[in-house]
Write a protein that holds these residues in place. Structure first.
Motif, PDB file in Angstrom:
ATOM      1  N   LEU A   1       0.916  11.107  13.366  1.00  0.00           N
ATOM      2  CA  LEU A   1      -0.390  10.536  13.033  1.00  0.00           C
ATOM      3  C   LEU A   1      -1.075  11.357  11.945  1.00  0.00           C
ATOM      4  N   PHE A   2      -0.915  12.663  12.030  1.00  0.00           N
ATOM      5  CA  PHE A   2      -1.588  13.478  11.011  1.00  0.00           C
ATOM      6  C   PHE A   2      -0.898  13.351   9.649  1.00  0.00           C
TER       7      PHE A   2
ATOM      8  N   GLN B   1       0.852  -1.197   0.000  1.00  0.00           N
ATOM      9  CA  GLN B   1       0.000   0.000   0.000  1.00  0.00           C
ATOM     10  C   GLN B   1       0.893   1.255   0.000  1.00  0.00           C
TER      11      GLN B   1
ATOM     12  N   GLU C   1       1.163   3.489   3.111  1.00  0.00           N
ATOM     13  CA  GLU C   1       1.793   2.827   4.258  1.00  0.00           C
ATOM     14  C   GLU C   1       3.305   2.696   4.036  1.00  0.00           C
TER      15      GLU C   1
ATOM     16  N   LEU D   1      -2.796   9.036   3.450  1.00  0.00           N
ATOM     17  CA  LEU D   1      -3.906   8.169   3.059  1.00  0.00           C
ATOM     18  C   LEU D   1      -4.970   8.942   2.291  1.00  0.00           C
ATOM     19  N   THR D   2      -5.171  10.191   2.632  1.00  0.00           N
ATOM     20  CA  THR D   2      -6.127  11.007   1.889  1.00  0.00           C
ATOM     21  C   THR D   2      -5.603  11.263   0.482  1.00  0.00           C
TER      22      THR D   2
ATOM     23  N   ARG E   1       0.284  10.617   8.510  1.00  0.00           N
ATOM     24  CA  ARG E   1      -0.315   9.388   7.963  1.00  0.00           C
ATOM     25  C   ARG E   1      -1.710   9.660   7.413  1.00  0.00           C
ATOM     26  N   THR E   2      -2.483  10.446   8.149  1.00  0.00           N
ATOM     27  CA  THR E   2      -3.821  10.821   7.678  1.00  0.00           C
ATOM     28  C   THR E   2      -3.736  11.517   6.320  1.00  0.00           C
TER      29      THR E   2
ATOM     30  N   ASP F   1      -6.396   8.400  -1.622  1.00  0.00           N
ATOM     31  CA  ASP F   1      -7.787   8.444  -2.101  1.00  0.00           C
ATOM     32  C   ASP F   1      -7.917   9.340  -3.333  1.00  0.00           C
TER      33      ASP F   1
ATOM     34  N   THR G   1      -6.720   7.400  -6.301  1.00  0.00           N
ATOM     35  CA  THR G   1      -7.731   6.452  -6.786  1.00  0.00           C
ATOM     36  C   THR G   1      -8.816   7.188  -7.567  1.00  0.00           C
TER      37      THR G   1
END
Lengths: 243, 243
Positions: free
Chosen positions: A99-100, A76, A79, A106-107, A102-103, A110, A113
């Motif tokens: 953490l942000f 992925q 990741e 991942l966005t 990573r957020t 999206d 995609t």
């Protein structure tokens, strides 16, 4: 940090493999781009297919890209980028910022995609020509609704932060991902980007700063950086573009 | 571990919020389902919109679900699940297994997007009725190509592992995600699942084991578990199903 990173991705396109590749290049990490190596050297697509079939210690990825480091396999795009960024000094320092980051990554995945599905709204297994009416409709929605929503979100993050980066106070893999998305959107939708990108001055400034990062600039000028093409995620089909 | 978790998601659907919610429930963690609380108690959709507008310490999510823990904000269903699983004893022990659990959860998130796009192949901003011809085509490809590919991958992982779980030797958030996907696919595509699920006996056994996990079973029998409906990600439109 002396471990070697083996990245596996389709050899002819930037695609989703470009996100972790940019992290490796920006960090000047020792890595092998496995599917682009000679088969005689243990590389090539057959080497990638072997991992897709048998995995690494029972860990089998669903699809490329994936990274192998010793006995570890990570798949992925977001990741892999986060894993590399956190190990290679291209992640923020605090837990909240990590953490942000990573957020954000991942966005961004999206958004990638969404951009892919403008030319393949029905099925990846079908040709573009076999889903063109649907592609015209989906691309119109992407240009009109999704592009401004995503770009406006990045701009807002940059406006909230004082450091010219999306999170924390120095360049991270989240910024590299935004750079790549801007490159891809400009390639695939030049008319639309020409019409709207002036609304996002902080995004453009960050894109330009990434392009001038010494290791990134060397990579972009090298033959390791593949050109965009119409086999990848970001494709320039003029009929899918428009102001 | 005495910190309180505040989960934010649309109140009327399981949707992508159900993946982190299952982790919190399986771990019996103290949490608040913010958008389902009374507005008078500081909850409701207005509370969620406030975080979407102003963020937590300059960290602004793109969309629900998101989790707030003290000064930390985490968005993206798979990332929240991984974060919670690793803190709450629902993740594997070794680094290699932890990385692979994250890989699995992100791949499951891709399956969820694929399932969503069967009824919204053109745009989330349009009604299903306005994209029904495209939905019929995309659903056919999803049933024929994607469902067997994803389910076959999970089955193969279970066959490679000796412990009846996807990774490591005990239940993790990756397994909870597969449970939820099986629930959703059975709801949305009962005819297709009836025709093919016998090919995946290990997946079904794992699904059943999760359903019998004491804390999960209590949750599923409680009013906190919303029923599936046609506003969510997994929707039962009979015309999109078929053997």
């Amino acid at each position: 940090m002396s471990e070697r990173y083996d990245l596996y991705y389709w050899p002819g396109i930037q695609g989703r493999g470009e996100f972790p590749r940019l992290v490796l290049e920006a960090a000047e990490a020792p890595y092998r781009d496995m599917a682009r190596l000679d088969e005689a050297a243990g590389g090539g697509v057959p080497a990638m297919m072997r991992v897709l079939e048998t995995g690494i210690g029972h860990h089998i990825p669903f699809a490329p890209p994936f990274l192998v480091v010793g006995d570890r396999l990570v798949a992925q795009s977001a990741e892999i980028s986060a894993y590399l960024g956190e190990r290679l000094g291209l992640a923020p320092d605090t837990e909240a910022d990590r953490l942000f980051a990573r957020t954000i990554a991942l966005t961004t995945a999206d958004l990638v995609t969404d951009a892919h599905d403008t030319h393949h709204p029905i099925a990846t297994s079908l040709y573009y020509a076999d889903q063109k009416p649907e592609a015209l409709r989906r691309a119109q929605e992407f240009r009109g609704e999704r592009m401004p929503k995503f770009l406006g979100w990045y701009e807002w993050l940059l406006e909230m932060n004082d450091h010219g980066v999306l999170v924390g106070d120095r360049l991270t893999y989240a910024d590299l991902g935004l750079f790549q998305v801007m490159e891809g959107l400009r390639y695939a939708f030049p008319r639309r980007m020409g019409a709207i990108e002036g609304r996002y001055p902080r995004v453009i400034a960050l894109h330009d700063a990434v392009a001038q990062h010494p290791a990134v600039a060397r990579y972009l000028a090298s033959p390791r950086r593949l050109p965009f093409n119409e086999d990848g995620i970001f494709r320039h089909y003029p009929e899918l573009d428009g102001e």
